[in-house]
Design a protein around this motif. Sequence first.
Motif, PDB file in Angstrom:
ATOM      1  N   SER A 194      -5.209 -70.701  58.846  1.00  0.00           N
ATOM      2  CA  SER A 194      -4.034 -70.974  58.031  1.00  0.00           C
ATOM      3  C   SER A 194      -2.752 -70.582  58.775  1.00  0.00           C
ATOM      4  CB  SER A 194      -4.147 -70.200  56.718  1.00  0.00           C
ATOM      5  OG  SER A 194      -3.115 -70.547  55.853  1.00  0.00           O
ATOM      6  N   PHE A 195      -2.752 -69.421  59.411  1.00  0.00           N
ATOM      7  CA  PHE A 195      -1.579 -68.930  60.139  1.00  0.00           C
ATOM      8  C   PHE A 195      -1.230 -69.848  61.310  1.00  0.00           C
ATOM      9  CE2 PHE A 195       0.000 -66.531  63.811  1.00  0.00           C
ATOM     10  CZ  PHE A 195       1.230 -66.120  63.310  1.00  0.00           C
ATOM     11  N   PHE A 196      -2.189 -70.138  62.162  1.00  0.00           N
ATOM     12  CA  PHE A 196      -1.901 -70.933  63.359  1.00  0.00           C
ATOM     13  C   PHE A 196      -1.564 -72.386  63.024  1.00  0.00           C
ATOM     14  CE2 PHE A 196      -4.349 -67.479  65.468  1.00  0.00           C
ATOM     15  CZ  PHE A 196      -3.317 -67.041  66.282  1.00  0.00           C
ATOM     16  N   THR A 197      -2.290 -72.969  62.089  1.00  0.00           N
ATOM     17  CA  THR A 197      -2.014 -74.358  61.708  1.00  0.00           C
ATOM     18  C   THR A 197      -0.620 -74.491  61.116  1.00  0.00           C
ATOM     19  OG1 THR A 197      -4.360 -74.746  61.274  1.00  0.00           O
ATOM     20  CG2 THR A 197      -2.803 -76.292  60.294  1.00  0.00           C
ATOM     21  N   SER A 198      -0.282 -73.607  60.195  1.00  0.00           N
ATOM     22  CA  SER A 198       1.023 -73.718  59.539  1.00  0.00           C
ATOM     23  C   SER A 198       2.171 -73.359  60.476  1.00  0.00           C
ATOM     24  CB  SER A 198       1.066 -72.855  58.282  1.00  0.00           C
ATOM     25  OG  SER A 198       0.945 -71.506  58.626  1.00  0.00           O
ATOM     26  N   SER A 199       1.983 -72.397  61.349  1.00  0.00           N
ATOM     27  CA  SER A 199       3.048 -72.017  62.279  1.00  0.00           C
ATOM     28  C   SER A 199       3.311 -73.126  63.294  1.00  0.00           C
ATOM     29  CB  SER A 199       2.697 -70.719  62.995  1.00  0.00           C
ATOM     30  OG  SER A 199       2.625 -69.658  62.071  1.00  0.00           O
ATOM     31  N   ALA A 200       2.245 -73.713  63.809  1.00  0.00           N
ATOM     32  CA  ALA A 200       2.413 -74.812  64.768  1.00  0.00           C
ATOM     33  C   ALA A 200       3.100 -76.000  64.110  1.00  0.00           C
ATOM     34  CB  ALA A 200       1.057 -75.230  65.325  1.00  0.00           C
ATOM     35  N   SER A 201       2.733 -76.279  62.897  1.00  0.00           N
ATOM     36  CA  SER A 201       3.328 -77.410  62.191  1.00  0.00           C
ATOM     37  C   SER A 201       4.779 -77.154  61.816  1.00  0.00           C
ATOM     38  CB  SER A 201       2.509 -77.695  60.933  1.00  0.00           C
ATOM     39  OG  SER A 201       3.093 -78.724  60.190  1.00  0.00           O
ATOM     40  N   ALA A 202       5.101 -75.930  61.426  1.00  0.00           N
ATOM     41  CA  ALA A 202       6.470 -75.617  61.003  1.00  0.00           C
ATOM     42  C   ALA A 202       7.457 -75.733  62.151  1.00  0.00           C
ATOM     43  CB  ALA A 202       6.521 -74.213  60.399  1.00  0.00           C
ATOM     44  N   ILE A 203       7.031 -75.452  63.371  1.00  0.00           N
ATOM     45  CA  ILE A 203       7.931 -75.487  64.517  1.00  0.00           C
ATOM     46  C   ILE A 203       8.134 -76.912  65.050  1.00  0.00           C
ATOM     47  CG2 ILE A 203       6.290 -75.114  66.385  1.00  0.00           C
ATOM     48  CD1 ILE A 203       9.566 -73.225  66.046  1.00  0.00           C
ATOM     49  N   LEU A 204       7.247 -77.838  64.710  1.00  0.00           N
ATOM     50  CA  LEU A 204       7.330 -79.208  65.231  1.00  0.00           C
ATOM     51  C   LEU A 204       8.669 -79.915  64.973  1.00  0.00           C
ATOM     52  CD1 LEU A 204       3.834 -80.847  64.770  1.00  0.00           C
ATOM     53  CD2 LEU A 204       5.020 -80.308  66.885  1.00  0.00           C
ATOM     54  N   PRO A 205       9.239 -79.858  63.772  1.00  0.00           N
ATOM     55  CA  PRO A 205      10.481 -80.618  63.551  1.00  0.00           C
ATOM     56  C   PRO A 205      11.729 -80.005  64.174  1.00  0.00           C
ATOM     57  CG  PRO A 205       9.701 -79.680  61.475  1.00  0.00           C
ATOM     58  CD  PRO A 205       8.710 -79.313  62.526  1.00  0.00           C
ATOM     59  N   VAL A 206      11.635 -78.793  64.702  1.00  0.00           N
ATOM     60  CA  VAL A 206      12.830 -78.090  65.179  1.00  0.00           C
ATOM     61  C   VAL A 206      13.591 -78.848  66.270  1.00  0.00           C
ATOM     62  CG1 VAL A 206      13.656 -75.990  66.318  1.00  0.00           C
ATOM     63  CG2 VAL A 206      12.052 -75.837  64.435  1.00  0.00           C
ATOM     64  N   PRO A 207      12.952 -79.321  67.334  1.00  0.00           N
ATOM     65  CA  PRO A 207      13.737 -80.051  68.349  1.00  0.00           C
ATOM     66  C   PRO A 207      14.468 -81.266  67.779  1.00  0.00           C
ATOM     67  CG  PRO A 207      11.561 -79.524  69.205  1.00  0.00           C
ATOM     68  CD  PRO A 207      11.555 -79.173  67.752  1.00  0.00           C
ATOM     69  N   PHE A 208      13.832 -81.965  66.855  1.00  0.00           N
ATOM     70  CA  PHE A 208      14.464 -83.136  66.249  1.00  0.00           C
ATOM     71  C   PHE A 208      15.624 -82.731  65.347  1.00  0.00           C
ATOM     72  CE2 PHE A 208       9.961 -84.148  66.930  1.00  0.00           C
ATOM     73  CZ  PHE A 208      10.114 -85.146  67.882  1.00  0.00           C
ATOM     74  N   LEU A 209      15.422 -81.656  64.567  1.00  0.00           N
ATOM     75  CA  LEU A 209      16.481 -81.193  63.666  1.00  0.00           C
ATOM     76  C   LEU A 209      17.671 -80.646  64.442  1.00  0.00           C
ATOM     77  CD1 LEU A 209      14.291 -79.430  60.956  1.00  0.00           C
ATOM     78  CD2 LEU A 209      15.537 -81.579  60.726  1.00  0.00           C
ATOM     79  N   LEU A 210      17.398 -79.903  65.512  1.00  0.00           N
ATOM     80  CA  LEU A 210      18.498 -79.381  66.324  1.00  0.00           C
ATOM     81  C   LEU A 210      19.202 -80.506  67.085  1.00  0.00           C
ATOM     82  CD1 LEU A 210      17.024 -76.068  67.803  1.00  0.00           C
ATOM     83  CD2 LEU A 210      18.753 -76.310  66.022  1.00  0.00           C
ATOM     84  N   GLY A 211      18.442 -81.505  67.499  1.00  0.00           N
ATOM     85  CA  GLY A 211      19.024 -82.613  68.253  1.00  0.00           C
ATOM     86  C   GLY A 211      19.877 -83.551  67.414  1.00  0.00           C
ATOM     87  N   SER A 212      19.575 -83.652  66.129  1.00  0.00           N
ATOM     88  CA  SER A 212      20.335 -84.561  65.268  1.00  0.00           C
ATOM     89  C   SER A 212      21.429 -83.854  64.491  1.00  0.00           C
ATOM     90  CB  SER A 212      19.387 -85.271  64.305  1.00  0.00           C
ATOM     91  OG  SER A 212      18.748 -84.326  63.469  1.00  0.00           O
ATOM     92  N   GLY A 213      21.681 -82.609  64.793  1.00  0.00           N
ATOM     93  CA  GLY A 213      22.646 -81.815  64.044  1.00  0.00           C
ATOM     94  C   GLY A 213      24.060 -82.349  64.068  1.00  0.00           C
ATOM     95  N   GLU A 214      24.514 -82.809  65.202  1.00  0.00           N
ATOM     96  CA  GLU A 214      25.894 -83.306  65.298  1.00  0.00           C
ATOM     97  C   GLU A 214      26.073 -84.581  64.484  1.00  0.00           C
ATOM     98  OE1 GLU A 214      29.747 -83.095  65.951  1.00  0.00           O
ATOM     99  OE2 GLU A 214      28.308 -81.549  66.526  1.00  0.00           O
ATOM    100  N   LYS A 215      25.083 -85.443  64.490  1.00  0.00           N
ATOM    101  CA  LYS A 215      25.153 -86.681  63.702  1.00  0.00           C
ATOM    102  C   LYS A 215      25.230 -86.352  62.209  1.00  0.00           C
ATOM    103  CE  LYS A 215      22.563 -89.392  67.038  1.00  0.00           C
ATOM    104  NZ  LYS A 215      21.296 -90.040  67.332  1.00  0.00           N
ATOM    105  N   ILE A 216      24.423 -85.396  61.781  1.00  0.00           N
ATOM    106  CA  ILE A 216      24.422 -85.000  60.368  1.00  0.00           C
ATOM    107  C   ILE A 216      25.759 -84.367  60.004  1.00  0.00           C
ATOM    108  CG2 ILE A 216      23.354 -83.441  58.687  1.00  0.00           C
ATOM    109  CD1 ILE A 216      20.704 -83.912  60.228  1.00  0.00           C
ATOM    110  N   ARG A 217      26.289 -83.573  60.901  1.00  0.00           N
ATOM    111  CA  ARG A 217      27.580 -82.918  60.664  1.00  0.00           C
ATOM    112  C   ARG A 217      28.694 -83.947  60.503  1.00  0.00           C
ATOM    113  NH1 ARG A 217      29.579 -77.630  62.106  1.00  0.00           N
ATOM    114  NH2 ARG A 217      31.812 -77.729  62.379  1.00  0.00           N
ATOM    115  N   VAL A 218      28.740 -84.940  61.381  1.00  0.00           N
ATOM    116  CA  VAL A 218      29.759 -85.994  61.293  1.00  0.00           C
ATOM    117  C   VAL A 218      29.586 -86.785  60.003  1.00  0.00           C
ATOM    118  CG1 VAL A 218      30.509 -88.173  62.346  1.00  0.00           C
ATOM    119  CG2 VAL A 218      30.111 -86.163  63.780  1.00  0.00           C
TER     120      VAL A 218
END
Length: 173
Positions: free
Chosen positions: A46-70
Amino acid sequence: MVESLVSGLGTLGRNLFVFLVSLTPFCENKGSIMLGATMNLKWYLSFFTSSASAILPVPFLLGSGEKIRVWAHNSRFFSGPMRKIDQFLDSHQQFFAKHGWLALLLITSLPFTGIGIWAGCLIANLAGLDRRQSLWALFGGVILSGLFTTLGTYGLLVHIANFFGKLLHPGVL
């Protein structure tokens, strides 16, 4: 009905379900670890599966931050709150430049559902924090929140449930 669905999934199916739930905002790894416990997954799965999955969207969310801000600045609904957020961030710019990574780590590691990776990415984007530092801080926050939630869920809550189960149905457990 839910019990028969979960019991029919097998370990791989239950892990996949935990993985998918961990990707969603508000549930993230905290909610999915609790879900894994209710589906009788081993704590480490449960720990490893959920932790690996939770971190997956981070690069996409950080990369699209400026577009969302605008987009939010140009939105009729969000433009007012965005101006207030910008004023706050401008007045605390030194703090975020110096301690932003620590703030992200602490915010992300809080073991409350709804405060986690997605909120941390939003803060990192709004504050204009360094993406590399933000990524490491958010990763550390996911690991810490996963540890806190795993210890709380598997260590405390499962034992409490077993205790009350033995009181209510002696000899069953």
